[in-house]
Design a protein around this motif. Structure first.
Motif, PDB file in Angstrom:
ATOM      1  N   SER A   1       0.839  -1.195   0.000  1.00 31.91           N
ATOM      2  CA  SER A   1       0.000   0.000   0.000  1.00 31.91           C
ATOM      3  C   SER A   1       0.879   1.252   0.000  1.00 31.91           C
ATOM      4  CB  SER A   1      -0.899  -0.002   1.236  1.00 31.91           C
ATOM      5  OG  SER A   1      -1.533   1.235   1.361  1.00 31.91           O
ATOM      6  N   ALA A   2       1.899   1.223   0.847  1.00 37.81           N
ATOM      7  CA  ALA A   2       2.746   2.416   0.975  1.00 37.81           C
ATOM      8  C   ALA A   2       3.582   2.654  -0.288  1.00 37.81           C
ATOM      9  CB  ALA A   2       3.654   2.259   2.184  1.00 37.81           C
ATOM     10  N   VAL A   3       4.172   1.587  -0.806  1.00 38.49           N
ATOM     11  CA  VAL A   3       5.023   1.755  -1.986  1.00 38.49           C
ATOM     12  C   VAL A   3       4.135   1.913  -3.217  1.00 38.49           C
ATOM     13  CG1 VAL A   3       6.647   0.564  -3.498  1.00 38.49           C
ATOM     14  CG2 VAL A   3       6.926   0.438  -1.023  1.00 38.49           C
ATOM     15  N   GLY A   4       4.231   3.052  -3.848  1.00 33.89           N
ATOM     16  CA  GLY A   4       3.374   3.281  -5.014  1.00 33.89           C
ATOM     17  C   GLY A   4       3.934   4.392  -5.878  1.00 33.89           C
ATOM     18  N   LEU A   5       3.029   5.031  -6.593  1.00 33.49           N
ATOM     19  CA  LEU A   5       3.469   6.125  -7.458  1.00 33.49           C
ATOM     20  C   LEU A   5       4.178   7.201  -6.635  1.00 33.49           C
ATOM     21  CD1 LEU A   5       0.200   6.371  -9.553  1.00 33.49           C
ATOM     22  CD2 LEU A   5       2.408   5.523 -10.330  1.00 33.49           C
ATOM     23  N   GLY A   6       3.793   7.303  -5.379  1.00 30.08           N
ATOM     24  CA  GLY A   6       4.403   8.302  -4.494  1.00 30.08           C
ATOM     25  C   GLY A   6       5.900   8.092  -4.358  1.00 30.08           C
ATOM     26  N   ASN A   7       6.347   6.838  -4.368  1.00 33.57           N
ATOM     27  CA  ASN A   7       7.779   6.562  -4.209  1.00 33.57           C
ATOM     28  C   ASN A   7       8.530   6.737  -5.512  1.00 33.57           C
ATOM     29  OD1 ASN A   7       6.072   4.874  -2.428  1.00 33.57           O
ATOM     30  ND2 ASN A   7       8.032   4.446  -1.483  1.00 33.57           N
TER      31      ASN A   7
ATOM     32  N   TYR B   1      -8.841   8.689  -9.116  1.00 35.13           N
ATOM     33  CA  TYR B   1      -7.830   9.318  -9.967  1.00 35.13           C
ATOM     34  C   TYR B   1      -6.496   8.603  -9.910  1.00 35.13           C
ATOM     35  CZ  TYR B   1      -5.130  12.336  -6.771  1.00 35.13           C
ATOM     36  OH  TYR B   1      -4.296  12.816  -5.815  1.00 35.13           O
ATOM     37  N   TYR B   2      -6.277   7.864  -8.787  1.00 37.12           N
ATOM     38  CA  TYR B   2      -5.067   7.036  -8.731  1.00 37.12           C
ATOM     39  C   TYR B   2      -5.141   5.956  -9.820  1.00 37.12           C
ATOM     40  CZ  TYR B   2      -1.042   5.155  -6.137  1.00 37.12           C
ATOM     41  OH  TYR B   2       0.212   4.752  -5.755  1.00 37.12           O
ATOM     42  N   ALA B   3      -6.385   5.473 -10.074  1.00 37.80           N
ATOM     43  CA  ALA B   3      -6.567   4.458 -11.119  1.00 37.80           C
ATOM     44  C   ALA B   3      -6.246   5.035 -12.499  1.00 37.80           C
ATOM     45  CB  ALA B   3      -7.998   3.925 -11.092  1.00 37.80           C
TER      46      ALA B   3
HETATM   47  N1  PHE Z   1       1.313   5.525  -0.595  1.00 37.74           N
HETATM   48  C1  PHE Z   1       0.938   5.462  -1.958  1.00 37.74           C
HETATM   49  C2  PHE Z   1       2.086   5.885  -2.831  1.00 37.74           C
HETATM   50  O1  PHE Z   1       3.170   6.107  -2.378  1.00 37.74           O
HETATM   51  C3  PHE Z   1      -0.234   6.319  -2.268  1.00 37.74           C
HETATM   52  C4  PHE Z   1      -1.386   5.970  -1.473  1.00 37.74           C
HETATM   53  C5  PHE Z   1      -1.864   6.868  -0.589  1.00 37.74           C
HETATM   54  C6  PHE Z   1      -1.948   4.722  -1.563  1.00 37.74           C
HETATM   55  C7  PHE Z   1      -2.896   6.525   0.230  1.00 37.74           C
HETATM   56  C8  PHE Z   1      -2.974   4.391  -0.759  1.00 37.74           C
HETATM   57  C9  PHE Z   1      -3.464   5.295   0.139  1.00 37.74           C
HETATM   58  O2  PHE Z   1       1.904   5.987  -4.009  1.00 37.74           O
END
Ligand code: PHE
Length: 456
Positions: free
Chosen positions: A22-28, A104-106
């Motif tokens: 969950s934490a590792v995503g587009l944000g990283n 919008y993440y999708a």
């Molecule tokens: N943490 C995710 C990221 O780094 C983004 C995200 C935020 C996902 C909140 C789920 C909930 O991309």
């Protein structure tokens, strides 16, 4: 309806990999590198580490406590802990934020799929103007991004409908290690490029002159986003933890994994960008415009055939997997909510959420092209979603969660969860944690909030 046989993760590793997923995503891989590029490189990273310790980990532990104690979806978990008072509203806000963000993440996750396809077909080869127009034309197209949004949401549905253990946990156990290995391969390739040294230095050698208040606040906001805080995800996943899970340890491990992945993503992008003289401070377009250019230029000079091509395909595969594991957690927030509050089956709940996300996703995607004329407070619908969820709801839910845990929930309950009913000897750590949640976190979040609204 109370769920007597509530699902749970099957192993310690499952807990860590799913939550780290969950934490590792587009944000990283997307947001962290461009924020680092814009905010002075190593200085940003130093402050970021500080923020993860100060803010990210304590907030994550707080959500763990609420989720595991409530053993229910986020809205109900808050309601249980608050005895049905107005504090329950934070839980509902968390669920709503999670749902809005998943739409919008999708869409952005769908872009990543398109880029796997485009790099496979060799469409990302050309001069910088072409690559830039490729992205603009694609993101404004009425059909293609919608198609990919639907595909990634269907993939999410197929995983979610299989349940917590056979769906989420299994998928995370497969995707997270693969993601990590792919990332390492690309880091090595990138750091071996001629001239990569300068990029590595930019990332690792701090220049204290670049330390400003803005950099500090940017790092705070990023730590929050990157650790999936305040959107119901962490709380929902924690409701699947066992009584033996050590919450503080888990939060620290996930914080470390999340940071390492972000740093590795930086070690892919900066050495490659510096090796071809491209400035990595281009902002959000970094991944979709700057990077295809950089990969092409940097690796085409290397005498291994098709290296640039392979790196590009692998990079977008890894980006899509990171996005998918985060999207799953966002989707799960609403699925668990519907399943338990409406009292329907998991499959139906997941289907309803998927359809809802597809509809909202289509709206978001079209708002970048055909519907760009529709404005909400002067912003496109896509930007309005980002603003409302990321800059309003997220800090509000985070702030209220800290106040709730720090000042409202009985300390005995918090301590019991923190120490697994007194079986863990972590009293001192608990006092640090409580101090951070009571004072430091709310004040920091308030600063981020005012900063994002332009009031600071
Ligand atoms: N943490 C995710 C990221 O780094 C983004 C995200 C935020 C996902 C909140 C789920 C909930 O991309």
């Amino acid at each position: 309806m109370a769920n007597l046989e509530r699902a749970s993760f099957g192993s310690k590793l499952g807990v860590i990999l799913a939550t780290a997923g969950s934490a590792v995503g587009l944000g990283n891989i997307w947001r962290f590198p461009y924020m680092t590029g814009q905010n002075g490189g190593a200085v940003f990273i130093m402050i970021y580490i500080f923020c993860v310790l100060l803010l990210g980990i304590p907030c994550m532990i707080s959500e763990f406590i609420i989720g595991r104690h409530g053993k229910a979806n986020t809205a109900r978990a808050f309601s249980i802990l608050s005895g049905g008072t107005l504090w329950s509203l934070i839980g509902y806000m968390g669920v709503l934020t999670g749902f809005l963000i998943s739409s919008y993440y999708a869409v952005v996750s769908g872009w990543c799929l398109e880029y796997i396809w485009a790099s496979l077909l060799g469409h990302l080869q050309g001069d910088p103007a072409y690559i830039s127009s490729y992205f603009t034309t694609f993101s404004q197209d009425p059909v293609k991004p919608v198609f990919w949004t639907i595909i990634i949401l269907l993939a999410t549905f197929l995983i979610i409908e299989n349940g917590v253990r056979d769906g989420i946990e299994k998928a995370s156990k497969m995707m997270m290690p693969t993601l990590f290995i792919l990332l390492l391969v690309i880091v090595v390739a990138s750091c071996m490029l001629p001239g990569a040294q300068e990029g590595i230095e930019f990332l690792l050698k701090p220049d204290i002159n670049k330390m400003t208040g803005d950099v500090f606040l940017a790092a705070l906001g990023q730590s929050f986003y990157s650790m999936s805080i305040a959107m119901g995800c962490i709380c929902t996943y924690a409701s699947y933890f066992s009584r033996q899970t050590k919450l503080a340890n888990a939060a620290i491990q996930i914080g470390v994994i999340d940071f390492v992945v972000a740093l590795l993503a930086g070690l892919v992008i900066f050495p490659a960008a510096f090796s071809v003289g491209v400035n990595p401070d281009s902002g959000p377009s970094l991944i979709f415009i700057t990077l295809p250019n950089v990969f092409q230029q940097a690796f085409n000079g290397i005498p291994i055939p098709h290296l640039g091509y392979m790196i590009s395909v692998l990079f977008y595969i890894l980006l899509s997997m990171a996005a998918l594991t985060s999207l799953i957690s966002l989707h799960e927030v609403s699925t668990a909510f519907l399943e338990e509050e409406v009292g329907t089956t998991r499959k139906r709940a997941a289907l309803a959420v998927t359809i809802g996300c597809i509809v909202m996703g289509i709206v978001c995607s079209l708002s970048l092209g055909a519907w760009s004329g529709i404005r909400v407070f002067g912003m496109t619908i896509f930007d309005a979603f980002d603003f409302v969820t990321g800059q309003l709801f997220l800090p509000m839910v985070g702030f209220l969660t800290c106040i709730f845990i720090g000042w409202f929930v009985p300390h005995k309950l918090v301590r019991d969860e923190f120490s697994n009913g007194g079986t863990l000897r972590n009293q001192t750590l608990f006092h640090y944690y409580l101090f951070l949640v009571k004072y430091v976190c709310p004040i920091c979040i308030l600063f981020i909030f005012l900063h994002q609204l332009g009031l600071l």
